[in-house]
Write a protein that holds these residues in place. Structure first.
Motif, PDB file in Angstrom:
ATOM      1  N   UNK A  46       0.834  -1.197   0.000  1.00  0.00           N
ATOM      2  CA  UNK A  46       0.000   0.000   0.000  1.00  0.00           C
ATOM      3  C   UNK A  46       0.865   1.242   0.000  1.00  0.00           C
ATOM      4  N   UNK A  47       0.337   2.326  -0.575  1.00  0.00           N
ATOM      5  CA  UNK A  47       1.075   3.573  -0.655  1.00  0.00           C
ATOM      6  C   UNK A  47       1.117   4.256   0.703  1.00  0.00           C
ATOM      7  N   UNK A  48       2.096   5.177   0.850  1.00  0.00           N
ATOM      8  CA  UNK A  48       2.218   5.934   2.091  1.00  0.00           C
ATOM      9  C   UNK A  48       3.320   5.388   2.972  1.00  0.00           C
ATOM     10  N   UNK A  49       3.552   6.079   4.088  1.00  0.00           N
ATOM     11  CA  UNK A  49       4.583   5.679   5.031  1.00  0.00           C
ATOM     12  C   UNK A  49       4.200   4.372   5.712  1.00  0.00           C
ATOM     13  N   UNK A  50       5.190   3.481   5.841  1.00  0.00           N
ATOM     14  CA  UNK A  50       4.942   2.213   6.526  1.00  0.00           C
ATOM     15  C   UNK A  50       5.459   2.320   7.957  1.00  0.00           C
ATOM     16  N   UNK A  51       4.544   2.325   8.901  1.00  0.00           N
ATOM     17  CA  UNK A  51       4.914   2.467  10.305  1.00  0.00           C
ATOM     18  C   UNK A  51       4.774   1.118  10.996  1.00  0.00           C
ATOM     19  N   UNK A  52       5.837   0.698  11.667  1.00  0.00           N
ATOM     20  CA  UNK A  52       5.841  -0.547  12.435  1.00  0.00           C
ATOM     21  C   UNK A  52       5.458  -1.721  11.533  1.00  0.00           C
ATOM     22  N   UNK A  53       4.245  -2.268  11.699  1.00  0.00           N
ATOM     23  CA  UNK A  53       3.842  -3.449  10.933  1.00  0.00           C
ATOM     24  C   UNK A  53       3.015  -3.072   9.711  1.00  0.00           C
ATOM     25  N   UNK A  54       3.138  -1.854   9.250  1.00  0.00           N
ATOM     26  CA  UNK A  54       2.296  -1.378   8.167  1.00  0.00           C
ATOM     27  C   UNK A  54       2.698  -1.816   6.780  1.00  0.00           C
ATOM     28  N   UNK A  55       3.828  -2.523   6.621  1.00  0.00           N
ATOM     29  CA  UNK A  55       4.260  -2.958   5.291  1.00  0.00           C
ATOM     30  C   UNK A  55       3.535  -4.261   4.974  1.00  0.00           C
ATOM     31  N   UNK A  56       2.404  -4.147   4.270  1.00  0.00           N
ATOM     32  CA  UNK A  56       1.649  -5.327   3.895  1.00  0.00           C
ATOM     33  C   UNK A  56       1.985  -5.725   2.466  1.00  0.00           C
ATOM     34  N   UNK A  57       1.652  -6.954   2.127  1.00  0.00           N
ATOM     35  CA  UNK A  57       1.945  -7.484   0.795  1.00  0.00           C
ATOM     36  C   UNK A  57       0.652  -7.821   0.076  1.00  0.00           C
ATOM     37  N   UNK A  58       0.577  -7.417  -1.179  1.00  0.00           N
ATOM     38  CA  UNK A  58      -0.558  -7.738  -2.030  1.00  0.00           C
ATOM     39  C   UNK A  58      -0.046  -8.472  -3.258  1.00  0.00           C
ATOM     40  N   UNK A  59      -0.706  -9.563  -3.602  1.00  0.00           N
ATOM     41  CA  UNK A  59      -0.423 -10.254  -4.854  1.00  0.00           C
ATOM     42  C   UNK A  59      -1.726 -10.303  -5.633  1.00  0.00           C
ATOM     43  N   UNK A  60      -1.731  -9.667  -6.797  1.00  0.00           N
ATOM     44  CA  UNK A  60      -2.952  -9.642  -7.601  1.00  0.00           C
ATOM     45  C   UNK A  60      -3.148 -10.999  -8.262  1.00  0.00           C
ATOM     46  N   UNK A  61      -4.429 -11.398  -8.371  1.00  0.00           N
ATOM     47  CA  UNK A  61      -4.748 -12.657  -9.040  1.00  0.00           C
ATOM     48  C   UNK A  61      -5.502 -12.418 -10.339  1.00  0.00           C
ATOM     49  N   UNK A  62      -5.692 -11.145 -10.681  1.00  0.00           N
ATOM     50  CA  UNK A  62      -6.335 -10.746 -11.934  1.00  0.00           C
ATOM     51  C   UNK A  62      -5.885  -9.328 -12.240  1.00  0.00           C
ATOM     52  N   UNK A  63      -6.047  -8.874 -13.468  1.00  0.00           N
ATOM     53  CA  UNK A  63      -5.686  -7.481 -13.780  1.00  0.00           C
ATOM     54  C   UNK A  63      -6.522  -6.503 -12.955  1.00  0.00           C
ATOM     55  N   UNK A  64      -5.861  -5.497 -12.369  1.00  0.00           N
ATOM     56  CA  UNK A  64      -6.547  -4.477 -11.576  1.00  0.00           C
ATOM     57  C   UNK A  64      -6.442  -3.151 -12.322  1.00  0.00           C
ATOM     58  N   UNK A  65      -7.553  -2.585 -12.755  1.00  0.00           N
ATOM     59  CA  UNK A  65      -7.512  -1.371 -13.587  1.00  0.00           C
ATOM     60  C   UNK A  65      -6.834  -0.191 -12.917  1.00  0.00           C
ATOM     61  N   UNK A  66      -7.127   0.053 -11.643  1.00  0.00           N
ATOM     62  CA  UNK A  66      -6.601   1.241 -10.960  1.00  0.00           C
ATOM     63  C   UNK A  66      -5.511   0.872  -9.969  1.00  0.00           C
ATOM     64  N   UNK A  67      -4.643  -0.034 -10.388  1.00  0.00           N
ATOM     65  CA  UNK A  67      -3.623  -0.552  -9.478  1.00  0.00           C
ATOM     66  C   UNK A  67      -2.693   0.541  -8.961  1.00  0.00           C
ATOM     67  N   UNK A  68      -2.296   1.469  -9.852  1.00  0.00           N
ATOM     68  CA  UNK A  68      -1.362   2.517  -9.439  1.00  0.00           C
ATOM     69  C   UNK A  68      -1.943   3.443  -8.385  1.00  0.00           C
ATOM     70  N   UNK A  69      -3.275   3.543  -8.336  1.00  0.00           N
ATOM     71  CA  UNK A  69      -3.911   4.383  -7.340  1.00  0.00           C
ATOM     72  C   UNK A  69      -3.910   3.715  -5.968  1.00  0.00           C
ATOM     73  N   UNK A  70      -3.725   2.414  -5.958  1.00  0.00           N
ATOM     74  CA  UNK A  70      -3.837   1.662  -4.715  1.00  0.00           C
ATOM     75  C   UNK A  70      -2.488   1.189  -4.167  1.00  0.00           C
ATOM     76  N   UNK A  71      -1.645   0.716  -5.071  1.00  0.00           N
ATOM     77  CA  UNK A  71      -0.419   0.042  -4.639  1.00  0.00           C
ATOM     78  C   UNK A  71       0.830   0.656  -5.251  1.00  0.00           C
ATOM     79  N   UNK A  72       1.935   0.393  -4.567  1.00  0.00           N
ATOM     80  CA  UNK A  72       3.250   0.596  -5.169  1.00  0.00           C
ATOM     81  C   UNK A  72       3.713  -0.794  -5.604  1.00  0.00           C
TER      82      UNK A  72
END
Length: 230
Positions: A163-189
């Motif tokens: 997810x975008x933004x500062x990662x504080x403590x345990x805030x660095x989460x992981x996302x793996x897409x399982x299909x094309x996401x149209x607005x991916x850049x708005x949501x994820x780095x």
């Protein structure tokens, strides 16, 4: 006393004022001086010319050396991460060039064991699987609704992001897409892509979940191994 006649005096004066000849030694002496001066000027010119060229070459070498050093540092970073999960291994290629800061942070957290034991707490079929702090992000459900309203497909499946933004403590989460996401850049780095283990991602995607997209059976990351090559 006999007087000297004026004509004799005139002839003596002419003999005294006659032009004096320059000796060969004097000519050679001044010639040598001119040769030495010319040689000195030429040597000085060569010295400063070579010095300027040497400084320019050193400057270029230093610049090339710095660039090589930076490139070597980049090449020393791991290029792949192996997510060892309870369902199997997922090998991800890291985007060191396009997302260097996020990759650096991810590698640092891997070395600190941050992802060891992390659970996949949100699984949305044909969309995304998420691992991280289960109380840290609740927007994935909104993504699912918003993503289904558009038809433009800018990104493929099996992209790794956080997810975008500062990662504080345990805030660095992981996302793996399982299909094309149209607005991916708005949501994820996006900082990586699955290159092996897509079947493991799909197996996690198919698990039974509750109404909050939380798997009914715990599925987690056992550890993460960093590699230069696969």
């Amino acid at each position: 006393m006999a007087r000297i006649k004026p004509q004799a005096l005139l002839q003596q004066s002419k003999r005294k004022k006659g032009p004096s000849r320059i000796g060969a030694t004097t000519i050679i002496f001044y010639g040598l001086i001119l040769v030495l001066i010319s040689f000195f000027l030429y040597a000085t010119y060569r010295h400063w010319s070579n010095r300027s060229r040497f400084q320019s070459e050193n400057h270029l070498s230093a610049s090339e050396g710095e660039n090589t050093f930076v490139d070597s540092k980049k090449s020393e970073l791991p290029g792949y991460a192996v997510l060892n999960t309870s369902k199997g291994s997922i090998i991800v290629e890291l985007y060191k060039e396009s997302a260097p800061e996020v990759v650096d942070e991810f590698i640092d957290l891997c070395q600190k064991g941050h992802f060891k034991g992390m659970l996949f707490h949100r699984v949305i079929k044909h969309y995304v699987i998420q691992a991280g702090d289960s109380q840290g992000t609740g927007a994935t459900e909104d993504w699912n609704l918003k993503g289904k309203q558009t038809t433009s497909m800018k990104h493929e499946a099996f992209m790794l992001g956080t997810s975008k933004g500062k990662h504080v403590h345990k805030g660095f989460d992981l996302f793996i897409t399982t299909a094309p996401i149209p607005d991916l850049n708005e949501k994820l780095v996006v900082f990586g892509q699955v290159v092996k283990g897509e079947d493991v991602v799909q197996e996690i995607e198919e698990v039974d979940t509750d109404e909050h997209y939380t798997p009914k059976v715990s599925i987690g990351i056992l550890d993460v191994t960093l590699r230069q090559k696969i």
